[in-house]
Design a protein around this motif. Structure first.
Motif, PDB file in Angstrom:
ATOM      1  N   GLU A 206     -44.222 -79.711  12.531  1.00  0.00           N
ATOM      2  CA  GLU A 206     -43.570 -80.993  12.284  1.00  0.00           C
ATOM      3  C   GLU A 206     -42.169 -80.792  11.710  1.00  0.00           C
ATOM      4  OE1 GLU A 206     -47.059 -84.241  11.469  1.00  0.00           O
ATOM      5  OE2 GLU A 206     -46.667 -82.818   9.855  1.00  0.00           O
ATOM      6  N   LEU A 207     -41.988 -79.758  10.886  1.00  0.00           N
ATOM      7  CA  LEU A 207     -40.657 -79.464  10.361  1.00  0.00           C
ATOM      8  C   LEU A 207     -39.712 -79.057  11.489  1.00  0.00           C
ATOM      9  CD1 LEU A 207     -41.588 -77.567   7.079  1.00  0.00           C
ATOM     10  CD2 LEU A 207     -40.077 -79.562   7.208  1.00  0.00           C
ATOM     11  N   ALA A 208     -40.199 -78.239  12.428  1.00  0.00           N
ATOM     12  CA  ALA A 208     -39.364 -77.837  13.565  1.00  0.00           C
ATOM     13  C   ALA A 208     -38.964 -79.055  14.393  1.00  0.00           C
ATOM     14  CB  ALA A 208     -40.117 -76.821  14.426  1.00  0.00           C
ATOM     15  N   LEU A 209     -39.919 -79.961  14.621  1.00  0.00           N
ATOM     16  CA  LEU A 209     -39.628 -81.180  15.374  1.00  0.00           C
ATOM     17  C   LEU A 209     -38.653 -82.076  14.602  1.00  0.00           C
ATOM     18  CD1 LEU A 209     -43.245 -81.935  16.618  1.00  0.00           C
ATOM     19  CD2 LEU A 209     -41.313 -81.213  18.036  1.00  0.00           C
ATOM     20  N   TYR A 210     -38.787 -82.082  13.278  1.00  0.00           N
ATOM     21  CA  TYR A 210     -37.868 -82.877  12.449  1.00  0.00           C
ATOM     22  C   TYR A 210     -36.444 -82.326  12.577  1.00  0.00           C
ATOM     23  CZ  TYR A 210     -35.239 -84.142   8.292  1.00  0.00           C
ATOM     24  OH  TYR A 210     -34.236 -84.550   7.446  1.00  0.00           O
ATOM     25  N   PHE A 211     -36.283 -81.012  12.490  1.00  0.00           N
ATOM     26  CA  PHE A 211     -34.949 -80.412  12.549  1.00  0.00           C
ATOM     27  C   PHE A 211     -34.343 -80.516  13.944  1.00  0.00           C
ATOM     28  CE2 PHE A 211     -36.420 -77.809   8.793  1.00  0.00           C
ATOM     29  CZ  PHE A 211     -35.524 -78.375   7.900  1.00  0.00           C
ATOM     30  N   GLN A 212     -35.168 -80.767  14.942  1.00  0.00           N
ATOM     31  CA  GLN A 212     -34.673 -80.869  16.312  1.00  0.00           C
ATOM     32  C   GLN A 212     -33.948 -82.186  16.567  1.00  0.00           C
ATOM     33  OE1 GLN A 212     -37.556 -81.108  19.638  1.00  0.00           O
ATOM     34  NE2 GLN A 212     -36.655 -79.203  20.409  1.00  0.00           N
ATOM     35  N   GLN A 213     -34.140 -83.168  15.711  1.00  0.00           N
ATOM     36  CA  GLN A 213     -33.513 -84.481  15.903  1.00  0.00           C
ATOM     37  C   GLN A 213     -32.590 -84.800  14.724  1.00  0.00           C
ATOM     38  OE1 GLN A 213     -34.544 -87.511  13.794  1.00  0.00           O
ATOM     39  NE2 GLN A 213     -35.170 -85.802  12.493  1.00  0.00           N
ATOM     40  N   ASP A 214     -31.727 -85.778  14.894  1.00  0.00           N
ATOM     41  CA  ASP A 214     -30.862 -86.191  13.782  1.00  0.00           C
ATOM     42  C   ASP A 214     -30.821 -87.710  13.630  1.00  0.00           C
ATOM     43  OD1 ASP A 214     -29.399 -86.920  15.964  1.00  0.00           O
ATOM     44  OD2 ASP A 214     -27.709 -85.583  15.570  1.00  0.00           O
ATOM     45  N   ASN A 215     -31.808 -88.401  14.201  1.00  0.00           N
ATOM     46  CA  ASN A 215     -31.873 -89.859  14.025  1.00  0.00           C
ATOM     47  C   ASN A 215     -32.442 -90.231  12.665  1.00  0.00           C
ATOM     48  OD1 ASN A 215     -30.862 -90.485  16.603  1.00  0.00           O
ATOM     49  ND2 ASN A 215     -32.877 -90.170  17.525  1.00  0.00           N
ATOM     50  N   GLN A 216     -33.253 -89.359  12.116  1.00  0.00           N
ATOM     51  CA  GLN A 216     -33.847 -89.607  10.802  1.00  0.00           C
ATOM     52  C   GLN A 216     -33.533 -88.437   9.884  1.00  0.00           C
ATOM     53  OE1 GLN A 216     -38.062 -90.184  11.639  1.00  0.00           O
ATOM     54  NE2 GLN A 216     -37.804 -92.379  11.384  1.00  0.00           N
ATOM     55  N   ARG A 217     -33.477 -88.722   8.594  1.00  0.00           N
ATOM     56  CA  ARG A 217     -33.316 -87.652   7.616  1.00  0.00           C
ATOM     57  C   ARG A 217     -34.197 -87.968   6.411  1.00  0.00           C
ATOM     58  NH1 ARG A 217     -29.278 -91.227   6.690  1.00  0.00           N
ATOM     59  NH2 ARG A 217     -28.598 -91.591   4.535  1.00  0.00           N
ATOM     60  N   ILE A 218     -34.608 -86.938   5.716  1.00  0.00           N
ATOM     61  CA  ILE A 218     -35.429 -87.097   4.519  1.00  0.00           C
ATOM     62  C   ILE A 218     -34.525 -87.001   3.300  1.00  0.00           C
ATOM     63  CG2 ILE A 218     -37.276 -86.059   3.141  1.00  0.00           C
ATOM     64  CD1 ILE A 218     -38.519 -85.105   5.789  1.00  0.00           C
ATOM     65  N   ALA A 219     -34.652 -87.966   2.406  1.00  0.00           N
ATOM     66  CA  ALA A 219     -33.831 -88.002   1.196  1.00  0.00           C
ATOM     67  C   ALA A 219     -34.736 -88.209  -0.018  1.00  0.00           C
ATOM     68  CB  ALA A 219     -32.795 -89.126   1.283  1.00  0.00           C
ATOM     69  N   ARG A 220     -34.176 -87.976  -1.193  1.00  0.00           N
ATOM     70  CA  ARG A 220     -34.935 -88.151  -2.436  1.00  0.00           C
ATOM     71  C   ARG A 220     -34.379 -89.340  -3.210  1.00  0.00           C
ATOM     72  NH1 ARG A 220     -36.344 -83.202  -6.271  1.00  0.00           N
ATOM     73  NH2 ARG A 220     -38.534 -83.765  -5.963  1.00  0.00           N
ATOM     74  N   CYS A 221     -35.282 -90.201  -3.675  1.00  0.00           N
ATOM     75  CA  CYS A 221     -34.876 -91.361  -4.472  1.00  0.00           C
ATOM     76  C   CYS A 221     -34.495 -90.898  -5.874  1.00  0.00           C
ATOM     77  CB  CYS A 221     -36.037 -92.367  -4.535  1.00  0.00           C
ATOM     78  SG  CYS A 221     -35.715 -93.788  -5.620  1.00  0.00           S
ATOM     79  N   ASP A 222     -33.293 -91.245  -6.308  1.00  0.00           N
ATOM     80  CA  ASP A 222     -32.833 -90.829  -7.637  1.00  0.00           C
ATOM     81  C   ASP A 222     -33.673 -91.424  -8.757  1.00  0.00           C
ATOM     82  OD1 ASP A 222     -30.856 -89.353  -6.514  1.00  0.00           O
ATOM     83  OD2 ASP A 222     -29.180 -90.615  -7.160  1.00  0.00           O
ATOM     84  N   TYR A 223     -34.284 -92.585  -8.483  1.00  0.00           N
ATOM     85  CA  TYR A 223     -35.032 -93.242  -9.564  1.00  0.00           C
ATOM     86  C   TYR A 223     -36.460 -92.720  -9.686  1.00  0.00           C
ATOM     87  CZ  TYR A 223     -37.452 -96.554 -12.482  1.00  0.00           C
ATOM     88  OH  TYR A 223     -38.226 -97.090 -13.479  1.00  0.00           O
TER      89      TYR A 223
END
Length: 411
Positions: A206-223
């Motif tokens: 799933e990580l490989a499939l995630y890195f293969q695209q750039d429509n979505q990104r994973i971010a961290r909520c500061d709060y």
């Protein structure tokens, strides 16, 4: 990560189109169960959030309390059979919230029980240890995935997918090879079916499939410090969760101002001046006219004028339109300051916690920190022994790199 399908129990990941993938649990009798299709990023985030606490406790209970593991001269076959019966029941705790692990554990436990008795005195004890090791597989996978997230996505909101992958590859080279998108088969989109052999194998796929695209990104909520998928390509600091009854976006923005003020020396000076002016205003307002001769004048109009001037100057400073010196000169209307040099506090580059994660992708805080520890602080005038919990020790190691909720939520 391959397309070829084999007989027997299999864990598959099937592409459904539009970036969606569905996990398929293929049983030995030929029946299948398809899980709802989802984006790899979303499934990865969900995997980091599965609550294994009760499951962990049961495994720990078996290890610490079951008669088979107690010191004794002879290992009882009856005790082994009893432990096997308990061990086989534990995966049912995961059936609802983690169906993939429930499916995989069924096969792994079955394989573990096929080992032939070698006639040694320790065979039953070793076989029991192997069972507990297998049961911990979902936990080990989650620990590794959480550490991968810490390395790859923490503080990388403005980075490209390639930059995120490169950071992961440099920190954990072996894992980087496993989730390299260039290793994925070149098949028409919507027609790919992958067979994976483990829970961990599913996550790196799933990580490989995630890195293969750039429509979505994973971010961290500061709060809240949780992971999320921003809705736009703009830098996004807060998720849409409601934490402690408040939207992260609302409370996070307020606490962020607190953090900026603590890190910036000029803003701290501004706050000190504000408090001083307000105290003068209150003293002036409360004093009878005959007592005001000994006070610094600060009536309502003067205080309002100072506050408005400081507010506007603060906005210009935070927008980068004023230097530190210009900002402090502008707010020092009553010439209170001896110097206009106020540098910005330096942030801690890496905490103890971050160094531990960087050094070991299997770092597990649940087992690293003891439940309690006696600590003697020799840095105080009268040292006293204090009892610290695992949470206390974790917070100590994370100090300087924590969620806004943890830093300010109890203030």
């Amino acid at each position: 990560m391959e397309n070829k399908l084999l007989s027997g129990p299999q864990l598959l990941l099937e592409e459904k189109g539009a970036g969606l993938f569905s996990a398929v649990l293929h049983y030995g009798d030929g029946t299948e169960k398809r899980l709802p299709a989802t984006m790899p990023a979303k499934d990865l985030i969900a995997a980091t959030e599965i609550d294994y606490r009760g499951y962990r406790r049961e495994i720990k209970r078996l290890r610490e309390e079951h008669p088979l593991f107690q010191v004794q001269l002879d290992i009882s076959a009856a005790d082994f059979e009893d432990l096997v019966a308990e061990a086989l029941l534990l995966p049912s705790m995961l059936q609802k919230n983690d169906p993939v692990s429930f499916f995989v554990l069924g096969e792994l436990l079955n394989q573990s029980l096929q080992a032939e008795d070698d006639g040694s005195a320790s065979f039953l004890l070793n076989a029991a240890g192997d069972l507990l090791y297998v049961l911990k597989d979902p936990i080990r996978t989650q620990v590794c995935l959480r550490n991968i997230f810490e390395i790859t996505f923490d503080g990388m909101e403005r980075a490209t997918q390639q930059e995120r992958f490169e950071k992961l590859r440099q920190t954990y080279p072996d894992i980087g090879k496993l989730c390299d998108p260039s290793t994925l088969p070149n098949v028409e989109p919507g027609q790919r079916i992958f067979r994976v052999n483990s829970i961990f194998g599913l996550r790196v796929l799933e990580l490989a499939l995630y890195f293969q695209q750039d429509n979505q990104r994973i971010a961290r909520c500061d709060y809240c410090w949780g992971w999320f998928i921003p809705k736009t390509k703009k830098a996004t600091r807060y998720c849409d969760r409601v934490t402690d009854g408040f939207p992260c976006k609302k409370r996070g923005a307020r606490f962020k101002r607190n953090l900026v003020e603590e890190q910036d020396g000029a803003l701290r000076v501004c706050n000190q001046l504000r408090d001083r002016m307000y105290a003068r205003f209150l003293r002036w307002q409360d004093a009878v006219p005959s007592e005001r001769g000994n006070l610094i004048p600060m009536d309502y109009d003067q205080y309002t004028a100072w506050s408005e001037n400081a507010r506007l100057a603060r906005m210009e400073y935070q927008d980068g339109k004023l230097t530190t010196e210009e900002f402090l000169r502008k707010i020092d209307m009553t010439h209170e300051l001896e110097s206009y040099e106020a540098g910005k506090a330096e942030l801690v580059e890496k905490t103890v916690w971050q160094n531990r994660v960087h050094g070991d992708f299997s770092f597990d805080p649940e087992t690293y920190y003891p439940e309690t520890m006696q600590v003697l602080d020799l840095g105080v005038e009268e040292p006293k022994w204090e009892l610290r919990t695992a949470d206390d020790l974790r917070r100590r190691d994370q100090k300087g790199h924590q969620s806004l909720r943890e830093q300010y939520g109890k203030r």
